[in-house]
Design a protein around this motif. Structure first.
Motif, PDB file in Angstrom:
ATOM      1  N   PRO A 720      35.225  12.284 -19.352  1.00 46.11           N
ATOM      2  CA  PRO A 720      35.209  12.147 -17.882  1.00 46.11           C
ATOM      3  C   PRO A 720      35.098  10.704 -17.417  1.00 46.11           C
ATOM      4  N   PHE A 721      34.305   9.921 -18.125  1.00 45.52           N
ATOM      5  CA  PHE A 721      34.150   8.511 -17.741  1.00 45.52           C
ATOM      6  C   PHE A 721      35.413   7.731 -18.080  1.00 45.52           C
ATOM      7  N   LEU A 722      36.042   8.089 -19.221  1.00 49.00           N
ATOM      8  CA  LEU A 722      37.270   7.411 -19.615  1.00 49.00           C
ATOM      9  C   LEU A 722      38.389   7.688 -18.611  1.00 49.00           C
ATOM     10  N   ASN A 723      38.433   8.897 -18.081  1.00 48.48           N
ATOM     11  CA  ASN A 723      39.448   9.236 -17.076  1.00 48.48           C
ATOM     12  C   ASN A 723      39.335   8.362 -15.832  1.00 48.48           C
ATOM     13  N   ASP A 724      38.096   7.964 -15.496  1.00 47.05           N
ATOM     14  CA  ASP A 724      37.896   7.093 -14.333  1.00 47.05           C
ATOM     15  C   ASP A 724      38.221   5.633 -14.644  1.00 47.05           C
ATOM     16  N   LEU A 725      37.989   5.222 -15.887  1.00 41.08           N
ATOM     17  CA  LEU A 725      38.159   3.819 -16.255  1.00 41.08           C
ATOM     18  C   LEU A 725      39.604   3.469 -16.586  1.00 41.08           C
ATOM     19  N   LEU A 726      40.332   4.416 -17.178  1.00 40.39           N
ATOM     20  CA  LEU A 726      41.692   4.104 -17.628  1.00 40.39           C
ATOM     21  C   LEU A 726      42.616   3.614 -16.517  1.00 40.39           C
ATOM     22  N   PRO A 727      42.620   4.235 -15.317  1.00 39.79           N
ATOM     23  CA  PRO A 727      43.517   3.719 -14.269  1.00 39.79           C
ATOM     24  C   PRO A 727      43.257   2.255 -13.920  1.00 39.79           C
TER      25      PRO A 727
END
Length: 862
Positions: A720-727
């Motif tokens: 979930p945190f990676l989904n926010d950081l990747l963009p």
């Protein structure tokens, strides 16, 4: 007849134009002076006569009489002086009196001065200040207890611009007391003196009033205060630039700041205050810039003017400026300025003035440290110059040699085998210094340089190994405290030799080296020395681990004692090296090192609860400081430290579930430019490229934390945190972004994918992300910059390896991209990574790769 009558008549007669009458009057006056009553008589004439010339003559006669015969004057008559109203004509008389009567014994004088100088009548203030000037100029020291009050009074007078005469006497008084006032009073004086000096141009005797400046400049206190004010001002300017550098740029303050600081930078030092390495005699004693292009463009005209000057200190200032410019503008200097600045430094190394040569050495050391690997291409031009300096190692001043060795060590760090042609001269110079000089600092520098040479030369150093070892053994068996720094450096160099000279060469000496280390820590209680022995033990374990076995208990006991947890313990470097050494020894010693493993288990059993308590304190502090700290350099340091903690402790950091959320969110804040240090003070940049360059380094530190998070917790928890950081990371891969941003973006994506391969659930998460990441990485393979292409190829290989069968359907497209790249790629790093990516694809899904076709295309590269 009363004496005052005679006095009045005789004085009046002496002022007539005939010759006979004055002569007679003078003779009679001399007789009258024998009468003690002449003193009050002259006072009466001075006070009551209607003729100003008579009053003035009486004052002069009275002053001369008092000056020569004070001890003969009775107490009654002395008191009568002090009771008289003082007027302008008797100020000099009072000055004579003050030499005999201190202010404390003459309270009426102090009272009179206080009343007259504060009078509402301008004339009274003038007369009072005249009197004050005369009495203090006559005998300033007795007034010292009153200097505080006196300066307060004079500060008020200096603001009275409607009374220039009073201002004149005020400045004269300041001139008289300047040499006697202390530092506290001098600080007060500096606060308001400029107002008086600026107004003194309106005074008829302005040149005389300006004498106060001469007195001030001769005062050591003033020189100290001036230096302190300069340092404080420079500190404030530096803090302003760090805090609000965008505002400084927007308000066009860079040039005014440079104009202010360059005269200080290039000023010749005062006599006796030269830098030791700048002195020509041979005694033998022992910035982070946010917009490199903008800064370099504005500072270079100043530097060029300095370098063209005939003044050696101007040339030194120009070189020192180039040196520090390399720290904050490294990329810009490598790309646009390297050849020209190196040419300048090479010319300066041959300058006739040692001040300039010393600065050139420092600049070369800075370039060698910050402009690698590009600067190593100039090896053939720079090494002969360095060898010329090092050939006179024993005779040069220590400070100069320190800079030469600093430049050498930084320069040869990346030249590898290219050092071979220069190795004989280098080693002859260093060995000569070890064996012939008595200067311990020179010995230490030579030992340090040998370590740097060994790192570059490796097995090429074998012919000199025996001589080096014999010198190091001599140093390590000496017990005097004066040798401690040489011993510490010798242990470091011995560790380097153990790792670089070759196992067959070093192994026969391994046991003896271990014993040397043990003997030292038994006789010397020095944390730096112990730290270096730990490094030696770990280095020895890489070539001859068996020789450590008999001593493992003693070695690990000492290291674990160093690791006892205590926030009061200041030996942090020793703790860090002990941890590193224990880990390496345990790894290299294998299963047989049960003592190391036992102590490790015991250590972590004791440390783990303490570690969690420590993490509960420091992680929230890190997160809060990143958000609120105003200085960008500090935030970079905090992010770097936090990344190191995560890398070292991994899952231990995230036993508290809230830490993953806190760290992920603060990384997001940096990438979104929402932290305090990224606040531009309300100013927006007019140039997107400039803005991106402005924060690139800070965001890079934050981005480095994402792969560390991915490798420390299960992939499903981090998803979930990676989904926010990747963009936020992917947005920097656009072609409109800078090369640095594009390289950072695809490189970080590759490292995240690689990290996912090391944790549970990584394949699933990588597979879910593949549709979002593939277009970004494929576009990066087609980029015009080789570094971006290199990182993109690495990312595609990691995606194929981690996602496995999930991305098999994308193999044909990936192979086509690689084939097209190979047909036109000339950068060896990209080709190397392309081969590695194909290997990852084959290892992950061999059946999905047409091996025969691939081998035919790649075989010519072997």
């Amino acid at each position: 007849m009363p004496c005052d009558f005679y006095s009045n008549v005789f004085i009046e007669s002496s002022l007539t134009e005939t010759t006979l009458v004055p002569l007679q009057a003078t003779a009679q006056l001399k007789e009258t002076f024998k009468d003690p009553a002449i003193i009050p008589a002259l006072c009466t004439v001075m006070s009551n006569s209607q003729n100003p010339q008579i009053r003035q003559s009486a004052a002069v006669m009275l002053r001369l009489r008092v000056k020569k015969h004070w001890k003969k004057i009775t107490l009654v008559y002395a008191s009568s002086f002090r009771r008289h109203a003082v007027q302008h004509s008797i100020s000099q008389l009072c000055a004579v009196l003050v030499k005999h009567e201190t202010p404390d014994r003459w309270p009426a004088l102090l009272q009179l001065l206080n009343q007259s100088t504060k009078s509402s009548n301008p004339h009274d203030r003038q007369v009072g200040l005249l009197l004050l000037n005369k009495v203090i100029d006559s005998n300033p020291e007795p007034f010292k207890p009153h200097y505080g009050q006196l300066l307060q009074l004079l500060s008020t007078v200096l603001q009275d611009h409607n009374n220039p005469t009073a201002l004149y006497y005020c400045i004269l008084t300041l001139t008289a007391i300047t040499a006697y006032i202390g530092s506290k009073e001098m600080v007060r004086l500096f606060c308001w003196l400029p107002f008086g000096i600026s107004f003194s141009r309106h005074i008829d005797k302005a040149s005389e009033a300006m004498e106060v400046l001469n007195e001030l400049m001769e005062s050591e206190v003033v020189l100290t205060i001036c230096a302190q004010y300069q340092l404080k001002a420079l500190s404030c300017i530096a803090f302003l630039i760090k805090l609000k550098s965008k505002v400084v740029l927007k308000q066009k303050l860079v040039n005014p700041i440079l104009q202010a600081i360059f005269p200080i930078l290039t000023a010749a030092p005062s006599p006796g205050e030269q830098d030791p390495e700048d002195e020509e005699d041979d005694s033998g004693d022992g910035t982070d810039d946010d917009n490199p292009k903008h800064c370099a463009a504005q500072v270079m005209p100043f530097i060029q003017a300095c370098l063209a000057s005939e003044n050696p200190y101007q040339r030194k200032g120009g070189l020192m400026s180039l040196a520090v410019l390399a720290e904050g503008c490294a990329d810009h200097m490598r790309t646009n300025m390297l050849s020209s600045v190196l040419q300048t430094v090479c010319q300066s190394l041959s300058d006739s003035n040692q001040v300039v040569r010393s600065a050139a050495l420092f600049a070369l050391g800075q370039f060698s440290q910050h402009l690698q690997p590009d600067v190593s291409k100039y090896c053939s031009e720079l090494m002969p110059l360095l060898l010329g300096y090092l050939s006179s190692l024993n005779q040069a001043k220590v400070g100069h040699v320190t800079k030469a060795v600093y430049a050498l060590e930084n320069f040869i760090e990346n030249i590898g085998s290219d050092i071979e042609p220069y190795l004989p001269t280098l080693m002859d110079t260093m060995l000569s210094a070890l064996n012939s000089t008595e200067n311990l600092k020179i010995k230490e520098l030579a030992v340090s340089a040998i370590g740097a040479i060994a790192n570059a030369a490796k097995t090429l150093l074998v012919p000199y190994f025996t001589q080096v070892i014999e010198s190091l053994k001599d140093f390590l068996t000496t017990t005097t405290d004066e040798m401690r720094s040489v011993q510490t450096q010798s242990l470091d160099t011995l560790s380097v030799l153990a790792r670089t000279i070759g196992e067959d060469v070093f192994s026969p000496l391994a046991a003896e080296c271990v014993q040397l280390g043990l003997n030292l820590i038994e006789t010397c209680d020095d944390p730096d020395l112990r730290r270096c022995t730990y490094s030696l033990y770990s280095a020895v374990s890489t070539v001859s681990p068996d020789c450590l076995t008999p001593h493992l208990t003693a070695i690990t006991t000492v290291m674990l004692l160093a690791l006892k947890f205590s926030v009061e313990n200041a030996y942090i470097a020793e703790k860090e090296d002990a941890c590193d050494a224990l880990g390496e020894i345990a790894f290299n010693s294998g299963v047989a090192s049960s003592a190391v493993l036992f102590f490790f288990c015991l250590f972590f059993f004791v440390l783990t609860p303490a570690l969690q308590k420590l993490l509960d304190v420091v992680i929230p502090c890190f997160v809060e400081a990143v958000r609120t700290e105003n200085e960008r350099q500090v935030v970079m340091g905090i992010l770097e430290t936090m990344n190191s903690v995560i890398k070292s402790c991994k899952e231990e950091v995230f036993r508290n579930p809230s830490r993953l959320k806190e760290i992920s969110h603060v990384i997001s804040d940096v990438l979104k430019k929402k932290t305090a240090c990224q606040d531009g003070g309300g100013y927006e940049s007019d140039d997107e490229e400039q803005q991106a360059e402005y924060d690139a380094m800070l965001q890079e530190f934050a981005g480095e934390g994402i792969p560390l998070l991915a490798s420390s917790v299960p992939a499903d928890i981090f998803a979930p945190f990676l989904n926010d950081l990747l963009p936020l990371i992917m947005s920097k891969a656009k072609f409109s972004c800078t090369v640095a941003d594009r390289s950072f973006s695809v490189g970080t994506i590759g490292e995240i994918l690689q990290a996912l391969g090391s944790v549970s659930g990584g394949q699933r998460v990588a597979g879910r992300l593949s549709n979002r990441l593939l277009p970004v990485l494929v576009a990066g393979v087609k980029d015009s910059d080789p570094e971006v292409r290199n990182n993109s190829v690495f990312g595609l290989g990691c995606l194929a390896e981690v996602a496995g069968s999930i991305v098999v359907s994308d193999y044909p497209m990936m192979l086509s991209v690689f084939s097209n790249l190979l047909a036109k790629e000339s950068d060896l790093r990209v080709i190397d990574n392309l081969c590695a990516a194909l290997c990852r694809m084959i290892m992950s899904n061999v059946g999905a790769v047409p091996l025969e076709q691939v081998c035919l295309q790649f075989a010519p590269l072997l």
